[in-house]
Scaffold this motif. Structure first.
Motif, PDB file in Angstrom:
ATOM      1  N   UNK A   1      -6.410   1.134  -5.826  1.00  0.00           N
ATOM      2  CA  UNK A   1      -7.049   2.271  -5.162  1.00  0.00           C
ATOM      3  C   UNK A   1      -8.140   1.811  -4.208  1.00  0.00           C
ATOM      4  N   UNK A   2      -8.631   0.600  -4.427  1.00  0.00           N
ATOM      5  CA  UNK A   2      -9.698   0.089  -3.586  1.00  0.00           C
ATOM      6  C   UNK A   2      -9.264  -0.003  -2.128  1.00  0.00           C
TER       7      UNK A   2
ATOM      8  N   UNK B   1       1.290   7.907  -6.113  1.00  0.00           N
ATOM      9  CA  UNK B   1       0.277   8.938  -6.338  1.00  0.00           C
ATOM     10  C   UNK B   1       0.712  10.300  -5.811  1.00  0.00           C
TER      11      UNK B   1
ATOM     12  N   UNK C   1      -7.625   1.911  -0.409  1.00  0.00           N
ATOM     13  CA  UNK C   1      -7.682   3.183   0.310  1.00  0.00           C
ATOM     14  C   UNK C   1      -8.986   3.312   1.062  1.00  0.00           C
ATOM     15  N   UNK C   2     -10.085   3.193   0.337  1.00  0.00           N
ATOM     16  CA  UNK C   2     -11.391   3.372   0.970  1.00  0.00           C
ATOM     17  C   UNK C   2     -11.731   2.201   1.872  1.00  0.00           C
TER      18      UNK C   2
ATOM     19  N   UNK D   1      -9.524   0.805   3.870  1.00  0.00           N
ATOM     20  CA  UNK D   1      -8.808   0.976   5.136  1.00  0.00           C
ATOM     21  C   UNK D   1      -9.426   2.068   5.991  1.00  0.00           C
ATOM     22  N   UNK D   2      -9.739   3.203   5.355  1.00  0.00           N
ATOM     23  CA  UNK D   2     -10.364   4.296   6.090  1.00  0.00           C
ATOM     24  C   UNK D   2     -11.681   4.640   5.408  1.00  0.00           C
TER      25      UNK D   2
ATOM     26  N   UNK E   1      -7.009   0.420 -11.737  1.00  0.00           N
ATOM     27  CA  UNK E   1      -7.453   1.160 -10.553  1.00  0.00           C
ATOM     28  C   UNK E   1      -7.677   0.247  -9.349  1.00  0.00           C
TER      29      UNK E   1
ATOM     30  N   UNK F   1       0.595   4.819  -2.532  1.00  0.00           N
ATOM     31  CA  UNK F   1       0.502   6.229  -2.115  1.00  0.00           C
ATOM     32  C   UNK F   1       1.713   7.021  -2.574  1.00  0.00           C
TER      33      UNK F   1
ATOM     34  N   UNK G   1      -1.633   9.050 -15.070  1.00  0.00           N
ATOM     35  CA  UNK G   1      -2.851   8.264 -14.818  1.00  0.00           C
ATOM     36  C   UNK G   1      -4.063   8.923 -15.467  1.00  0.00           C
TER      37      UNK G   1
ATOM     38  N   UNK H   1       0.828  -1.200   0.000  1.00  0.00           N
ATOM     39  CA  UNK H   1       0.000   0.000   0.000  1.00  0.00           C
ATOM     40  C   UNK H   1       0.868   1.258   0.000  1.00  0.00           C
ATOM     41  N   UNK H   2       2.041   1.191   0.595  1.00  0.00           N
ATOM     42  CA  UNK H   2       2.950   2.341   0.615  1.00  0.00           C
ATOM     43  C   UNK H   2       3.393   2.725  -0.778  1.00  0.00           C
TER      44      UNK H   2
END
Lengths: 92, 92
Positions: free
Chosen positions: B81-82, B11, B84-85, B87-88, B78, B8, B20, B4-5
């Motif tokens: 990117x899933x 991005x 992200x949402x 996790x938080x 993409x 980010x 992108x 995941x790092x």
DNA sequence: ACAATAGGCAAGTGACTACTTGCATGTCAA
DNA sequence: TTGACATGCAAGTAGTCACTTGCCTATTGT
């Protein structure tokens, strides 16, 4: 005004992601609480380091804070994360 | 295995986000096509710089590529990117 | 008032990152 | 085959980032 670059840059650091995780578990913590709980979970960051991380998270809009006496309460704000999926919609 | 790092960090750079965006507009472009269109839109990056950016995006799993003769075709993905949402979760 | 507590500020350092530069490799068209 | 085209690789450089270190400010309790 929150720039999208700030959000991603803030999320790029593993310690900052741990802080967000910690605030997800218990919202509204002080700097000292966050420090204690991160260290309890094996993180080796100092107070100053975490303070700087919180400043980055605030600049990104992911954390909002308000002072209460001599303490500073930090709250999680997931609103900026919305821009991510809006820009590059996740295809199912 | 995508961390995941890496997502980010990938991005966090504005030029990489432009790449992108470009792949969102037209998927399956070559390095030269991406270069041309970015420069046409005012970006001053060189071919080598963009090539390195694409390598970072591939490492993050946001771009997948396959060679076709002497060209390399890049596709947007993409899926990372899933996380992200997930996790938080964004509160409405 | 005074000491302890909670946090802030700023300079310095080592590591990382984006970018350049120069050359090498592989592919296609003539 | 030969040259042009599309891309890869690798060393060097300037700037940024995370973290430390040392000191300072403000608030609370006794």
């Amino acid at each position: 005004m929150v720039r999208v670059g700030d959000v991603f840059r803030a999320l790029a650091d593993p310690t900052r992601r741990l802080i967000l995780d910690e605030l997800t578990l218990r919202d509204g913590q002080t700097l000292f609480e966050i420090c204690s709980r991160l260290i309890a979970h094996g993180n080796t960051s100092t107070r100053q380091a975490i303070s700087q991380h919180l400043a980055v998270l605030e600049e990104a809009g992911l954390v909002v804070s308000h002072r209460s006496g001599r303490t500073k309460i930090h709250h999680l704000n997931t609103q900026p994360l919305r821009s991510i999926t809006e820009r590059w919609p996740v295809t199912d």
